[in-house]
Scaffold this motif. Structure first.
Motif, PDB file in Angstrom:
ATOM      1  N   MET A   1     -30.234  83.753 -22.180  1.00 15.76           N
ATOM      2  CA  MET A   1     -29.646  84.267 -23.412  1.00 15.76           C
ATOM      3  C   MET A   1     -30.665  84.146 -24.543  1.00 15.76           C
ATOM      4  O   MET A   1     -31.387  83.151 -24.609  1.00 15.76           O
ATOM      5  CB  MET A   1     -28.383  83.464 -23.781  1.00 15.76           C
ATOM      6  CG  MET A   1     -27.267  83.563 -22.753  1.00 15.76           C
ATOM      7  SD  MET A   1     -26.627  85.222 -22.551  1.00 15.76           S
ATOM      8  CE  MET A   1     -26.005  85.519 -24.186  1.00 15.76           C
ATOM      9  N   ILE A   2     -30.697  85.154 -25.423  1.00 15.56           N
ATOM     10  CA  ILE A   2     -31.579  85.025 -26.585  1.00 15.56           C
ATOM     11  C   ILE A   2     -30.866  84.152 -27.618  1.00 15.56           C
ATOM     12  O   ILE A   2     -29.639  84.107 -27.654  1.00 15.56           O
ATOM     13  CB  ILE A   2     -31.983  86.395 -27.190  1.00 15.56           C
ATOM     14  CG1 ILE A   2     -30.778  87.135 -27.784  1.00 15.56           C
ATOM     15  CG2 ILE A   2     -32.727  87.246 -26.181  1.00 15.56           C
ATOM     16  CD1 ILE A   2     -31.160  88.345 -28.630  1.00 15.56           C
ATOM     17  N   PRO A   3     -31.631  83.433 -28.452  1.00 16.99           N
ATOM     18  CA  PRO A   3     -30.986  82.622 -29.487  1.00 16.99           C
ATOM     19  C   PRO A   3     -30.191  83.499 -30.458  1.00 16.99           C
ATOM     20  O   PRO A   3     -30.605  84.624 -30.762  1.00 16.99           O
ATOM     21  CB  PRO A   3     -32.169  81.958 -30.205  1.00 16.99           C
ATOM     22  CG  PRO A   3     -33.310  82.023 -29.227  1.00 16.99           C
ATOM     23  CD  PRO A   3     -33.084  83.279 -28.434  1.00 16.99           C
ATOM     24  N   VAL A   4     -29.061  82.989 -30.945  1.00 16.75           N
ATOM     25  CA  VAL A   4     -28.204  83.729 -31.872  1.00 16.75           C
ATOM     26  C   VAL A   4     -29.006  84.247 -33.064  1.00 16.75           C
ATOM     27  O   VAL A   4     -28.811  85.371 -33.509  1.00 16.75           O
ATOM     28  CB  VAL A   4     -27.015  82.858 -32.341  1.00 16.75           C
ATOM     29  CG1 VAL A   4     -26.241  83.534 -33.446  1.00 16.75           C
ATOM     30  CG2 VAL A   4     -26.097  82.549 -31.167  1.00 16.75           C
ATOM     31  N   LYS A   5     -29.957  83.441 -33.551  1.00 23.43           N
ATOM     32  CA  LYS A   5     -30.723  83.844 -34.735  1.00 23.43           C
ATOM     33  C   LYS A   5     -31.604  85.070 -34.474  1.00 23.43           C
ATOM     34  O   LYS A   5     -32.059  85.720 -35.407  1.00 23.43           O
ATOM     35  CB  LYS A   5     -31.541  82.677 -35.279  1.00 23.43           C
ATOM     36  CG  LYS A   5     -32.644  82.202 -34.370  1.00 23.43           C
ATOM     37  CD  LYS A   5     -33.387  81.021 -35.002  1.00 23.43           C
ATOM     38  CE  LYS A   5     -34.673  80.729 -34.379  1.00 23.43           C
ATOM     39  NZ  LYS A   5     -34.901  79.924 -33.313  1.00 23.43           N
ATOM     40  N   GLU A   6     -31.832  85.420 -33.217  1.00 21.64           N
ATOM     41  CA  GLU A   6     -32.662  86.583 -32.886  1.00 21.64           C
ATOM     42  C   GLU A   6     -31.855  87.862 -32.657  1.00 21.64           C
ATOM     43  O   GLU A   6     -32.435  88.945 -32.529  1.00 21.64           O
ATOM     44  CB  GLU A   6     -33.492  86.293 -31.620  1.00 21.64           C
ATOM     45  CG  GLU A   6     -34.629  85.341 -31.844  1.00 21.64           C
ATOM     46  CD  GLU A   6     -35.480  85.159 -30.592  1.00 21.64           C
ATOM     47  OE1 GLU A   6     -35.506  86.066 -29.735  1.00 21.64           O
ATOM     48  OE2 GLU A   6     -36.099  84.094 -30.479  1.00 21.64           O
TER      49      GLU A   6
END
Length: 157
Positions: free
Chosen positions: A86-91
């Motif tokens: 999963m990509i970080p939420v901030k990205e």
């Protein structure tokens, strides 16, 4: 009130993909199960959009029922990667142009390889984010898949 029209809706219309808009008050919950309740839908018919990065650095989009979890091993296999995470939420915004809770598989900054859970094949229609919090679009899974070039696979835990 002005008519709500998101990029996702414009893209579906341009492609000739019929859809129905559902709105809800985000209030205190934008998680998928809350959205299903707020729109009066069976959670098995409401799908979330998850964005991952493969070992190669390529991004992938997975669309699955809101109450289910993505099996990262099955997901990687479905896109031909050794692994995905999963990509970080901030990205999310930088990668997709959308924010958490309003990420649609239609209308991202780029057309990423997309896989829809094969459970959608048994549905006449399903709901995905319309591109903003408080808005869902209901469409035929196969028609939506054609618009974004998605495939179907077993990607659930």
């Amino acid at each position: 009130m002005a008519e709500i029209k998101t990029n996702a809706m414009r893209i579906l219309e341009k492609a000739g993909c019929a859809y129905q808009m559902h709105t809800y008050d985000p209030g205190d919950g934008i998680d998928g199960v809350s959205v299903a309740k707020k729109t009066g839908q069976d959670p098995a018919k409401v799908y979330k959009t998850l964005v991952t990065a493969g070992k190669s650095g390529q991004h992938y989009v997975f669309v699955l029922p809101v109450a289910e979890e993505l099996d990262l091993k099955k997901a990687a296999k479905a896109v031909g990667e050794k692994s995905v995470e999963m990509i970080p939420v901030k990205e999310i915004n930088k990668v997709t142009g959308y924010i958490r809770g309003g990420c649609s598989p239609v209308g991202m900054k780029k057309l990423f390889p997309t896989v829809i859970a094969d459970t959608a094949l048994g549905l006449e229609s399903f709901l995905v984010s319309g591109g903003r919090i408080g808005l869902q679009i209901e469409a035929d899974p196969q028609e939506l898949a054609q618009v974004v070039g998605a495939s179907f696979a077993d990607i659930l835990l």
